[in-house]
Design a protein around this motif. Structure first.
Motif, PDB file in Angstrom:
ATOM      1  N   ARG A  65       9.453  70.677 -53.589  1.00 44.13           N
ATOM      2  CA  ARG A  65       8.262  70.715 -52.734  1.00 44.13           C
ATOM      3  C   ARG A  65       7.031  70.128 -53.407  1.00 44.13           C
ATOM      4  N   ALA A  66       7.207  69.476 -54.546  1.00 44.38           N
ATOM      5  CA  ALA A  66       6.073  68.890 -55.274  1.00 44.38           C
ATOM      6  C   ALA A  66       6.150  67.366 -55.234  1.00 44.38           C
ATOM      7  N   ALA A  67       4.994  66.728 -55.184  1.00 41.18           N
ATOM      8  CA  ALA A  67       4.929  65.264 -55.207  1.00 41.18           C
ATOM      9  C   ALA A  67       3.750  64.852 -56.089  1.00 41.18           C
ATOM     10  N   GLY A  68       3.868  63.671 -56.676  1.00 45.27           N
ATOM     11  CA  GLY A  68       2.797  63.141 -57.497  1.00 45.27           C
ATOM     12  C   GLY A  68       2.679  61.646 -57.293  1.00 45.27           C
ATOM     13  N   VAL A  69       1.478  61.130 -57.437  1.00 42.49           N
ATOM     14  CA  VAL A  69       1.231  59.702 -57.268  1.00 42.49           C
ATOM     15  C   VAL A  69       0.512  59.151 -58.486  1.00 42.49           C
ATOM     16  N   GLN A  70       0.736  57.883 -58.771  1.00 37.46           N
ATOM     17  CA  GLN A  70       0.139  57.209 -59.919  1.00 37.46           C
ATOM     18  C   GLN A  70      -1.068  56.378 -59.466  1.00 37.46           C
ATOM     19  N   PHE A  71      -1.770  56.866 -58.481  1.00 37.45           N
ATOM     20  CA  PHE A  71      -2.961  56.192 -57.974  1.00 37.45           C
ATOM     21  C   PHE A  71      -3.813  57.246 -57.280  1.00 37.45           C
ATOM     22  N   HIS A  72      -4.953  56.873 -56.786  1.00 39.35           N
ATOM     23  CA  HIS A  72      -5.872  57.800 -56.135  1.00 39.35           C
ATOM     24  C   HIS A  72      -5.838  57.596 -54.624  1.00 39.35           C
ATOM     25  N   PRO A  73      -5.022  58.390 -53.899  1.00 38.66           N
ATOM     26  CA  PRO A  73      -4.949  58.191 -52.444  1.00 38.66           C
ATOM     27  C   PRO A  73      -6.289  58.401 -51.753  1.00 38.66           C
ATOM     28  N   GLU A  74      -7.147  59.253 -52.296  1.00 39.78           N
ATOM     29  CA  GLU A  74      -8.449  59.496 -51.665  1.00 39.78           C
ATOM     30  C   GLU A  74      -9.354  58.268 -51.740  1.00 39.78           C
ATOM     31  N   LYS A  75      -9.015  57.303 -52.593  1.00 37.94           N
ATOM     32  CA  LYS A  75      -9.784  56.069 -52.709  1.00 37.94           C
ATOM     33  C   LYS A  75      -9.082  54.907 -52.008  1.00 37.94           C
ATOM     34  N   SER A  76      -8.037  55.211 -51.242  1.00 37.07           N
ATOM     35  CA  SER A  76      -7.216  54.175 -50.632  1.00 37.07           C
ATOM     36  C   SER A  76      -7.383  54.094 -49.126  1.00 37.07           C
ATOM     37  N   SER A  77      -8.551  54.393 -48.628  1.00 32.76           N
ATOM     38  CA  SER A  77      -8.904  54.240 -47.232  1.00 32.76           C
ATOM     39  C   SER A  77      -8.094  55.180 -46.332  1.00 32.76           C
ATOM     40  N   ALA A  91      -5.089  55.031 -44.944  1.00 29.91           N
ATOM     41  CA  ALA A  91      -3.682  55.301 -45.275  1.00 29.91           C
ATOM     42  C   ALA A  91      -3.566  56.340 -46.390  1.00 29.91           C
ATOM     43  N   GLY A  92      -4.420  56.266 -47.386  1.00 32.41           N
ATOM     44  CA  GLY A  92      -4.392  57.251 -48.462  1.00 32.41           C
ATOM     45  C   GLY A  92      -4.751  58.643 -47.978  1.00 32.41           C
ATOM     46  N   LEU A  93      -5.731  58.727 -47.091  1.00 34.02           N
ATOM     47  CA  LEU A  93      -6.099  60.010 -46.541  1.00 34.02           C
ATOM     48  C   LEU A  93      -4.978  60.585 -45.674  1.00 34.02           C
ATOM     49  N   LYS A  94      -4.238  59.718 -44.976  1.00 29.96           N
ATOM     50  CA  LYS A  94      -3.079  60.188 -44.206  1.00 29.96           C
ATOM     51  C   LYS A  94      -2.032  60.771 -45.136  1.00 29.96           C
ATOM     52  N   LEU A  95      -1.826  60.141 -46.288  1.00 30.87           N
ATOM     53  CA  LEU A  95      -0.854  60.646 -47.257  1.00 30.87           C
ATOM     54  C   LEU A  95      -1.255  62.044 -47.725  1.00 30.87           C
ATOM     55  N   LEU A  96      -2.522  62.264 -47.986  1.00 30.35           N
ATOM     56  CA  LEU A  96      -2.986  63.567 -48.429  1.00 30.35           C
ATOM     57  C   LEU A  96      -2.807  64.628 -47.343  1.00 30.35           C
ATOM     58  N   GLY A  97      -2.875  64.218 -46.096  1.00 28.64           N
ATOM     59  CA  GLY A  97      -2.724  65.177 -45.009  1.00 28.64           C
ATOM     60  C   GLY A  97      -1.280  65.449 -44.632  1.00 28.64           C
ATOM     61  N   ALA A  98      -0.332  64.679 -45.191  1.00 30.72           N
ATOM     62  CA  ALA A  98       1.091  64.822 -44.832  1.00 30.72           C
ATOM     63  C   ALA A  98       1.675  66.112 -45.345  1.00 30.72           C
TER      64      ALA A  98
END
Length: 65
Positions: A44-56, A58-65
């Motif tokens: 149930r854990a995920a990690g990313v090697q970038f900043h989704p909150e700075k990715s417009s 699409a990044g914000l959608k990823l954070l809300g998933a």
């Protein structure tokens, strides 16, 4: 900026992710010719090697998933 799964991202990390178990990698990227894990997911854990909150949007959608 690089694109990964429809998400453009800025890379500013100096320590790339190198998971011991490559089966947890859901997306790969390259940086300076080196293949690195961009997104990892285990249980149930995920990690990313970038900043989704700075990715417009699409990044914000990823954070809300």
């Amino acid at each position: 900026m690089r694109a990964c799964g429809g998400i453009s991202k800025a890379r500013n990390s100096t320590s790339p992710s190198r998971p011991a178990d490559p089966s947890v990698v859901t997306a790969w990227s390259t940086h300076d010719g080196e293949r690195i894990a961009a997104i990892v997911k285990a249980n149930r854990a995920a990690g990313v090697q970038f900043h989704p909150e700075k990715s417009s949007t699409a990044g914000l959608k990823l954070l809300g998933a």
